[in-house]
Design a protein around this motif. Structure first.
Motif, PDB file in Angstrom:
ATOM      1  N   PRO A  34      34.194  27.584  46.230  1.00 37.93           N
ATOM      2  CA  PRO A  34      35.073  27.691  45.066  1.00 37.93           C
ATOM      3  C   PRO A  34      36.504  27.265  45.406  1.00 37.93           C
ATOM      4  N   GLN A  35      37.118  26.594  44.466  1.00 31.33           N
ATOM      5  CA  GLN A  35      38.472  26.077  44.660  1.00 31.33           C
ATOM      6  C   GLN A  35      39.438  27.211  44.996  1.00 31.33           C
ATOM      7  N   GLY A  36      40.312  26.953  45.967  1.00 34.06           N
ATOM      8  CA  GLY A  36      41.323  27.918  46.371  1.00 34.06           C
ATOM      9  C   GLY A  36      40.845  28.957  47.359  1.00 34.06           C
ATOM     10  N   ALA A  66      29.705  31.950  48.717  1.00 32.71           N
ATOM     11  CA  ALA A  66      30.892  32.494  49.372  1.00 32.71           C
ATOM     12  C   ALA A  66      31.040  33.963  48.984  1.00 32.71           C
ATOM     13  N   LEU A  67      31.126  34.822  49.983  1.00 31.59           N
ATOM     14  CA  LEU A  67      31.339  36.245  49.751  1.00 31.59           C
ATOM     15  C   LEU A  67      32.747  36.626  50.178  1.00 31.59           C
ATOM     16  N   ALA A  68      33.448  37.355  49.332  1.00 27.55           N
ATOM     17  CA  ALA A  68      34.720  37.971  49.709  1.00 27.55           C
ATOM     18  C   ALA A  68      34.377  39.386  50.145  1.00 27.55           C
ATOM     19  N   LEU A  69      34.893  39.789  51.309  1.00 28.67           N
ATOM     20  CA  LEU A  69      34.550  41.082  51.894  1.00 28.67           C
ATOM     21  C   LEU A  69      35.810  41.845  52.260  1.00 28.67           C
ATOM     22  N   ARG A 103      31.727  35.105  45.253  1.00 31.82           N
ATOM     23  CA  ARG A 103      32.592  34.109  44.612  1.00 31.82           C
ATOM     24  C   ARG A 103      31.839  32.856  44.207  1.00 31.82           C
ATOM     25  N   GLY A 104      30.554  32.794  44.539  1.00 33.24           N
ATOM     26  CA  GLY A 104      29.725  31.681  44.093  1.00 33.24           C
ATOM     27  C   GLY A 104      29.660  30.543  45.085  1.00 33.24           C
ATOM     28  N   ALA A 150      30.013  35.774  40.808  1.00 34.99           N
ATOM     29  CA  ALA A 150      31.049  36.485  40.048  1.00 34.99           C
ATOM     30  C   ALA A 150      30.811  37.994  40.011  1.00 34.99           C
ATOM     31  N   GLY A 151      29.754  38.479  40.675  1.00 36.59           N
ATOM     32  CA  GLY A 151      29.506  39.917  40.749  1.00 36.59           C
ATOM     33  C   GLY A 151      30.269  40.524  41.912  1.00 36.59           C
TER      34      GLY A 151
END
Length: 185
Positions: A34-36, A66-69, A103-104, A150-151
Protein backbone atom coordinates in the motif's frame (compact mmCIF):
# COMPACT_ATOMS: atom_id res chain seq x y z
CA UNK A 1 45.07 9.82 -24.76
CA UNK A 2 45.97 8.70 -21.23
CA UNK A 3 43.43 11.13 -19.83
CA UNK A 4 40.65 9.64 -21.98
CA UNK A 5 41.65 6.10 -20.94
CA UNK A 6 41.64 7.12 -17.23
CA UNK A 7 38.19 8.72 -17.55
CA UNK A 8 36.86 5.63 -19.35
CA UNK A 9 38.29 3.38 -16.62
CA UNK A 10 36.72 5.51 -13.86
CA UNK A 11 33.35 5.47 -15.61
CA UNK A 12 33.56 1.69 -16.02
CA UNK A 13 34.40 1.22 -12.34
CA UNK A 14 31.58 3.54 -11.29
CA UNK A 15 29.13 1.61 -13.44
CA UNK A 16 30.25 -1.69 -11.91
CA UNK A 17 30.00 -0.47 -8.34
CA UNK A 18 26.55 0.98 -9.02
CA UNK A 19 25.39 -2.42 -10.26
CA UNK A 20 26.63 -4.12 -7.09
CA UNK A 21 24.75 -1.66 -4.89
CA UNK A 22 21.55 -2.48 -6.74
CA UNK A 23 22.14 -6.22 -6.21
CA UNK A 24 22.56 -5.67 -2.45
CA UNK A 25 19.26 -3.77 -2.13
CA UNK A 26 16.37 -5.58 -0.46
CA UNK A 27 14.17 -7.42 -2.96
CA UNK A 28 10.82 -5.91 -3.80
CA UNK A 29 7.82 -7.72 -2.24
CA UNK A 30 5.87 -10.10 -4.45
CA UNK A 31 2.66 -8.11 -3.77
CA UNK A 32 1.66 -4.46 -4.11
CA UNK A 33 2.59 -2.65 -0.89
CA UNK A 34 0.00 0.00 0.00
CA UNK A 35 1.14 3.50 -0.88
CA UNK A 36 2.96 5.33 1.92
CA UNK A 37 3.73 2.13 3.85
CA UNK A 38 7.31 0.99 4.41
CA UNK A 39 7.88 -2.65 5.31
CA UNK A 40 10.33 -3.52 8.08
CA UNK A 41 12.94 -6.18 7.49
CA UNK A 42 13.06 -9.37 9.59
CA UNK A 43 15.20 -8.72 12.66
CA UNK A 44 13.82 -5.22 13.20
CA UNK A 45 13.55 -4.25 16.86
CA UNK A 46 11.21 -1.63 18.29
CA UNK A 47 10.42 -0.26 21.73
CA UNK A 48 7.10 -0.95 23.43
CA UNK A 49 4.52 1.50 22.12
CA UNK A 50 6.06 1.69 18.64
CA UNK A 51 4.58 0.06 15.56
CA UNK A 52 5.95 -1.35 12.33
CA UNK A 53 4.73 -3.01 9.14
CA UNK A 54 5.81 -6.40 7.81
CA UNK A 55 5.18 -8.53 4.75
CA UNK A 56 3.03 -11.50 5.73
CA UNK A 57 3.52 -14.41 5.46
CA UNK A 58 6.69 -13.39 3.56
CA UNK A 59 7.86 -10.67 1.19
CA UNK A 60 8.21 -13.00 -1.78
CA UNK A 61 4.67 -14.39 -1.48
CA UNK A 62 2.55 -13.02 -4.36
CA UNK A 63 -0.58 -13.66 -2.28
CA UNK A 64 0.97 -11.84 0.70
CA UNK A 65 -0.21 -8.76 2.50
CA UNK A 66 1.15 -5.98 4.69
CA UNK A 67 0.46 -6.16 8.42
CA UNK A 68 0.88 -3.22 10.78
CA UNK A 69 1.83 -4.52 14.23
CA UNK A 70 2.29 -3.00 17.64
CA UNK A 71 2.93 -4.01 21.23
CA UNK A 72 1.87 -1.46 23.82
CA UNK A 73 2.62 -3.11 27.16
CA UNK A 74 4.12 -6.17 28.83
CA UNK A 75 3.07 -6.45 32.47
CA UNK A 76 3.32 -9.13 35.10
CA UNK A 77 -0.26 -10.01 35.98
CA UNK A 78 -1.27 -9.78 39.62
CA UNK A 79 -1.93 -13.31 40.83
CA UNK A 80 -5.22 -12.13 42.35
CA UNK A 81 -6.49 -11.56 38.77
CA UNK A 82 -6.18 -15.31 38.24
CA UNK A 83 -7.32 -16.42 41.73
CA UNK A 84 -10.31 -18.28 40.26
CA UNK A 85 -8.16 -20.10 37.72
CA UNK A 86 -5.33 -22.58 37.93
CA UNK A 87 -1.92 -21.07 37.24
CA UNK A 88 0.67 -23.79 36.58
CA UNK A 89 3.06 -24.30 39.51
CA UNK A 90 6.27 -22.29 39.26
CA UNK A 91 4.89 -19.94 36.60
CA UNK A 92 4.18 -16.21 36.55
CA UNK A 93 1.41 -14.83 34.31
CA UNK A 94 2.12 -11.89 31.96
CA UNK A 95 -0.25 -9.72 29.98
CA UNK A 96 0.92 -8.50 26.57
CA UNK A 97 -1.26 -5.94 24.77
CA UNK A 98 -0.96 -6.15 20.97
CA UNK A 99 -2.45 -4.69 17.80
CA UNK A 100 -2.65 -6.23 14.31
CA UNK A 101 -3.97 -4.33 11.27
CA UNK A 102 -4.10 -5.77 7.77
CA UNK A 103 -3.15 -2.94 5.38
CA UNK A 104 -3.71 -5.13 2.33
CA UNK A 105 -3.88 -5.96 -0.42
CA UNK A 106 -4.83 -9.57 0.50
CA UNK A 107 -6.58 -11.40 3.29
CA UNK A 108 -4.17 -12.52 6.04
CA UNK A 109 -4.51 -16.19 6.93
CA UNK A 110 -3.70 -17.39 10.46
CA UNK A 111 -4.32 -21.16 10.55
CA UNK A 112 -2.92 -21.46 14.10
CA UNK A 113 -3.56 -17.86 15.20
CA UNK A 114 -1.20 -14.88 14.85
CA UNK A 115 2.38 -15.98 15.58
CA UNK A 116 3.16 -14.02 18.77
CA UNK A 117 5.83 -15.28 21.18
CA UNK A 118 7.37 -14.09 24.43
CA UNK A 119 11.17 -14.31 24.19
CA UNK A 120 12.59 -15.02 27.66
CA UNK A 121 16.09 -15.46 29.12
CA UNK A 122 17.96 -18.51 27.89
CA UNK A 123 16.83 -17.83 24.30
CA UNK A 124 13.49 -19.54 24.95
CA UNK A 125 10.27 -18.73 23.08
CA UNK A 126 7.04 -19.06 25.05
CA UNK A 127 3.70 -19.27 23.16
CA UNK A 128 0.59 -17.49 24.44
CA UNK A 129 -1.86 -19.46 26.56
CA UNK A 130 -5.57 -19.43 25.83
CA UNK A 131 -7.22 -17.28 28.49
CA UNK A 132 -9.92 -19.04 30.51
CA UNK A 133 -13.50 -18.56 29.37
CA UNK A 134 -15.01 -15.42 30.87
CA UNK A 135 -11.62 -13.93 31.76
CA UNK A 136 -12.14 -10.25 30.93
CA UNK A 137 -8.89 -8.78 32.27
CA UNK A 138 -6.94 -10.07 29.28
CA UNK A 139 -9.15 -10.68 26.26
CA UNK A 140 -7.31 -12.01 23.21
CA UNK A 141 -7.56 -10.14 19.90
CA UNK A 142 -10.54 -11.49 18.01
CA UNK A 143 -8.76 -12.90 15.01
CA UNK A 144 -10.23 -15.93 13.36
CA UNK A 145 -8.44 -17.96 10.75
CA UNK A 146 -8.31 -14.84 8.55
CA UNK A 147 -8.15 -11.07 8.85
CA UNK A 148 -9.55 -9.16 5.85
CA UNK A 149 -7.69 -6.30 4.21
CA UNK A 150 -8.46 -3.09 6.13
CA UNK A 151 -9.36 -5.19 9.20
CA UNK A 152 -7.71 -4.55 12.53
CA UNK A 153 -7.83 -6.05 16.01
CA UNK A 154 -6.26 -5.40 19.36
CA UNK A 155 -6.30 -7.25 22.60
CA UNK A 156 -4.30 -8.97 25.27
CA UNK A 157 -2.28 -12.18 25.17
CA UNK A 158 -1.70 -14.25 28.30
CA UNK A 159 1.69 -15.89 28.77
CA UNK A 160 2.98 -18.16 31.55
CA UNK A 161 6.69 -17.70 32.19
CA UNK A 162 8.83 -19.77 34.57
CA UNK A 163 9.14 -17.86 37.86
CA UNK A 164 12.31 -15.78 38.04
CA UNK A 165 12.88 -15.79 34.26
CA UNK A 166 13.45 -12.41 32.62
CA UNK A 167 11.24 -11.38 29.71
CA UNK A 168 13.46 -9.99 26.94
CA UNK A 169 11.07 -9.22 24.09
CA UNK A 170 7.74 -9.85 22.42
CA UNK A 171 8.27 -11.44 19.00
CA UNK A 172 6.04 -11.69 15.95
CA UNK A 173 7.51 -14.66 14.09
CA UNK A 174 5.59 -15.86 11.00
CA UNK A 175 8.24 -18.44 10.02
CA UNK A 176 11.57 -19.52 11.43
CA UNK A 177 13.49 -17.40 13.92
CA UNK A 178 15.02 -15.40 11.05
CA UNK A 179 11.57 -13.94 10.21
CA UNK A 180 10.97 -12.40 13.65
CA UNK A 181 10.45 -8.74 14.44
CA UNK A 182 10.49 -7.83 18.12
CA UNK A 183 9.62 -5.31 20.77
CA UNK A 184 12.21 -4.95 23.54
CA UNK A 185 11.23 -4.11 27.12
Amino acid sequence: MRRIAAVALLLALAACSGGEAEQDAAPEPGFAVPQGLTLSEPGTEKKLGESLAVAYPSADDEAGTALALGVTTVTKAPRKHLALYRVPAGMDPYYVRVMVANRGPAVASFPAGPPWWLHVAGDVLVPPTAAPAGFTRCEAPRVGKTLPAAGSVKGCLLFFVPRGTAVESVDFQPGGVTTAVRWRR
